[in-house]
Design an enzyme around this catalytic site. Structure first.
Site, PDB file in Angstrom:
ATOM      1  CB  CYS A  51      -0.946   0.088   1.085  1.00 28.37           C
ATOM      2  SG  CYS A  51      -2.318  -1.375   1.085  1.00 28.37           S
ATOM      3  CB  THR A  52       4.077   2.215   1.828  1.00 32.02           C
ATOM      4  OG1 THR A  52       3.490   1.935   3.056  1.00 32.02           O
ATOM      5  CG2 THR A  52       4.872   3.457   1.596  1.00 32.02           C
TER       6      THR A  52
END
Length: 162
Positions: A51-52
């Site tokens: 997600c980062t």
């Protein structure tokens, strides 16, 4: 884990919603599309590796999205406080919206993978509120921004030629 199934399809009206942002403001999709295209990306969880990478790939293309007349909005079930920390830590300029009860994720049909991992999907919505692209992939994190940018650029070109 590829091909997270979704129920909202290209050519359909994007379901409207209101969600809280990390800033504390309420954000309504129909208000956003008045200003231009919206790239709506659903992601599983703040501050996880995939997600980062995904959020930072959108961040790194902020100028290109803006130049094409689009804004990027991320949605997960994390709290507004979690979003605020995530955005600050990674210098994320986009709005991050909190869908803690999962109603908007369900509205768009972004289903869990293996029944447990929230799905990852990106929708490009034009200024008329019509879905122009859907990209769903649990593992190709950085392709979400690339594919969305291609579509947004083509919408911008189409708008200039009409």
């Amino acid at each position: 884990m590829e091909g997270t199934p979704v129920t909202v399809r290209v050519g359909e009206k994007a379901p409207d919603f209101v969600l809280p942002a990390s800033t504390g403001d309420s954000v309504r999709l129909s208000d956003l599309v008045r200003d231009g295209a919206v790239v709506l990306f659903f992601y599983p969880k703040d501050d996880t590796l995939g997600c980062t990478l995904e959020a930072c790939s959108f961040r790194d293309r902020t100028g290109a999205f803006s130049a094409a007349g689009a804004q990027v909005v991320g949605i997960s079930s994390d709290s507004s406080a979690s979003h605020e920390h995530f955005a600050s830590k990674h210098r994320l300029p986009m709005k991050l919206l909190s869908d803690e009860d999962g109603k908007v994720r369900a509205l768009y049909g972004v289903r869990a993978v293996l029944g447990i991992l929230p799905g990852r999907a990106t929708f490009v919505i034009d200024r008329m509120g019509i879905v122009r692209s859907v990209f769903a992939s649990q593992l190709r994190f950085q392709e979400h921004a690339d594919k969305a940018l291609e579509v947004v650029k083509s919408l911008a070109v189409g708008a200039r030629t009409t």
